[in-house]
Motif scaffolding. Structure first.
Motif, short mmCIF file in Angstrom:
data_model
loop_
_atom_site.label_atom_id
_atom_site.label_comp_id
_atom_site.label_asym_id
_atom_site.label_seq_id
_atom_site.Cartn_x
_atom_site.Cartn_y
_atom_site.Cartn_z
N GLN A 1 0.79 -1.33 -0.23
CA GLN A 1 -0.13 0.03 0.17
C GLN A 1 0.81 1.38 0.07
O GLN A 1 1.97 1.28 0.54
N SER A 2 0.42 2.33 -0.78
CA SER A 2 1.13 3.68 -0.77
C SER A 2 0.32 4.52 0.05
O SER A 2 -0.82 4.74 0.11
N VAL A 3 1.14 5.20 1.09
CA VAL A 3 0.42 6.09 1.97
C VAL A 3 1.35 7.42 1.71
O VAL A 3 2.57 7.50 1.19
N ARG A 4 0.80 8.48 2.10
CA ARG A 4 1.43 10.09 1.97
C ARG A 4 1.94 10.58 3.45
O ARG A 4 0.93 10.43 4.20
N ALA A 5 2.96 10.80 3.90
CA ALA A 5 3.42 11.33 5.07
C ALA A 5 2.80 12.44 5.28
O ALA A 5 2.84 13.65 4.37
N THR A 6 2.18 12.77 6.19
CA THR A 6 1.62 14.16 6.85
C THR A 6 2.57 14.95 7.81
O THR A 6 2.39 16.04 7.91
N ARG A 7 3.26 13.98 8.56
CA ARG A 7 4.12 14.74 9.52
C ARG A 7 5.16 13.85 10.06
O ARG A 7 5.20 12.55 10.17
N PHE A 8 6.24 14.52 10.17
CA PHE A 8 7.57 13.87 10.85
C PHE A 8 7.43 14.12 12.13
O PHE A 8 7.61 15.12 12.69
N VAL A 9 7.43 13.07 12.86
CA VAL A 9 7.17 13.09 14.38
C VAL A 9 8.43 13.31 15.27
O VAL A 9 8.68 14.05 16.15
N ALA A 10 9.56 12.27 14.94
CA ALA A 10 10.67 12.20 15.60
C ALA A 10 11.77 11.35 14.95
O ALA A 10 11.31 10.28 14.35
N PRO A 11 13.04 11.74 14.96
CA PRO A 11 14.24 10.91 14.56
C PRO A 11 14.40 9.54 15.59
O PRO A 11 13.84 9.75 16.57
N LEU A 12 14.51 8.49 15.09
CA LEU A 12 15.06 7.25 15.96
C LEU A 12 16.70 7.30 15.92
O LEU A 12 17.31 6.85 14.70
N ARG A 13 17.32 7.55 16.88
CA ARG A 13 18.91 7.81 16.49
C ARG A 13 19.57 6.42 17.17
O ARG A 13 20.76 6.57 17.32
N GLU A 14 18.98 5.48 17.38
CA GLU A 14 19.49 4.31 17.66
C GLU A 14 20.36 3.48 16.75
O GLU A 14 21.47 2.98 17.12
N GLY A 15 20.16 3.74 15.47
CA GLY A 15 20.97 3.02 14.53
C GLY A 15 21.63 3.94 13.63
O GLY A 15 21.32 5.16 13.83
N GLY A 16 22.36 3.58 12.71
CA GLY A 16 23.27 4.48 11.80
C GLY A 16 22.40 5.14 10.86
O GLY A 16 22.96 5.97 10.17
N SER A 17 21.29 4.63 10.38
CA SER A 17 20.51 5.09 9.19
C SER A 17 19.52 6.20 9.29
O SER A 17 18.88 6.73 8.43
N LEU A 18 19.60 6.49 10.76
CA LEU A 18 18.57 7.67 11.21
C LEU A 18 16.97 7.54 10.76
O LEU A 18 16.67 8.34 9.89
N PRO A 19 16.51 6.36 11.01
CA PRO A 19 15.06 6.24 10.55
C PRO A 19 14.28 7.06 11.51
O PRO A 19 14.70 7.92 12.29
N GLY A 20 12.75 7.48 11.28
CA GLY A 20 12.18 8.26 12.10
C GLY A 20 10.69 7.88 12.08
O GLY A 20 10.19 7.06 11.22
N ILE A 21 9.89 8.53 12.92
CA ILE A 21 8.21 7.97 13.00
C ILE A 21 7.77 9.28 12.20
O ILE A 21 7.97 10.31 12.48
N VAL A 22 6.97 8.49 11.40
CA VAL A 22 6.04 9.50 10.69
C VAL A 22 4.54 9.12 10.83
O VAL A 22 4.05 8.07 11.14
#
Length: 256
Positions: free
Chosen positions: A4-25
């Protein structure tokens, strides 16, 4: 593509535990996702591995969060105050990977007893896809609603990192040993060996093709010898089929 394809409406917070810097959206389907970004240093191959291995995990009866394609637009990046995050978001406009956020989940406790059959399935999967990132330091397992869930498979399928100069042969991957010594479930290698024939029988050509078909075309970057998405899908299936059918001496504890 079946994701499924969705559109991000807000970047909530970065997750800095890993090296790739994923984030909650947050997205326009009212869902919340852990986003893995195409502009991160590891590149698109990591997103491909996430999708393929999650599909194989589901086929083997292992829980893994639902995946979606998260479309990221410029407005989301423009209003991010953190300069590092803004640069990452700007480099990631377009299709990114979203992993369903599991509210209330917690990290897997490596000291508790687990179902040996489940542990054997996880070990077999990780050996099959050459996953090097489920150690006791970083189990990449969450407990949610009383069940363990597998996450973070981007470190699997190492062979595609060698394709930049041209498509390689699957022969080496077919027999490449896999080291279980640092794996969080290493004490259950006997269970994995006992399940070997049954699990290999589950991973049919159709299962491989379905898992690879979930990868968006735009994440499949052409290389010499595989100039389009269809050819790259065929290459992934060829490599995984070769590993499945090559004697499976790569499995720890195997008597072959």
């Amino acid at each position: 593509m079946s994701l499924q394809s969705v559109r991000a409406t807000r970047f909530v917070a970065p997750l800095r535990e890993g090296g790739s810097l994923p984030g909650i959206v947050e997205a326009d389907d009212l869902g919340t996702y852990v986003a893995k970004f195409r502009g991160a240093g590891q590149g698109l191959n990591v997103l491909v591995a996430e999708v393929v291995v999650a599909g194989l995990a589901r086929a083997l009866g292992l829980d893994t969060p639902r995946l979606v394609v998260v479309e990221l637009e410029e407005a989301i990046a423009r209003y991010e105050a953190d300069e590092e995050v803004q640069d990452l978001l700007t480099a990631s406009l377009g299709a990114n990977l979203g992993v369903d956020f599991l509210p209330g989940s917690f990290g897997f406790d490596t000291s508790v007893d687990v179902d040996p059959e489940w542990a054997g399935r996880v070990l077999w999967l990780d050996a099959f896809v050459a996953n090097v990132d489920r150690s006791w330091r970083n189990p990449n397992l969450l407990v949610w609603h009383g069940r363990p869930w597998l996450i973070d498979h981007g470190a699997s399928l190492y062979f595609h990192h060698g394709w930049a100069g041209g498509l390689t042969s699957p022969e080496r991957f077919a027999v490449q040993p896999w080291d279980a010594s640092a794996h969080v479930l290493s004490r259950w290698t006997a269970s994995a060996a006992a399940l070997d024939d049954a699990l290999a029988g589950v991973v049919t050509d159709e299962v491989l093709e379905t898992a690879v078909a979930d990868v968006p075309d735009e994440w499949l970057v052409p290389v010499p010898g595989a100039e389009d998405a269809a050819a790259l899908r065929t290459a992934y299936v060829d490599f995984l089929r070769a590993r499945r059918d090559g004697g499976r001496t790569w499995l720890p504890g195997s008597a072959r």
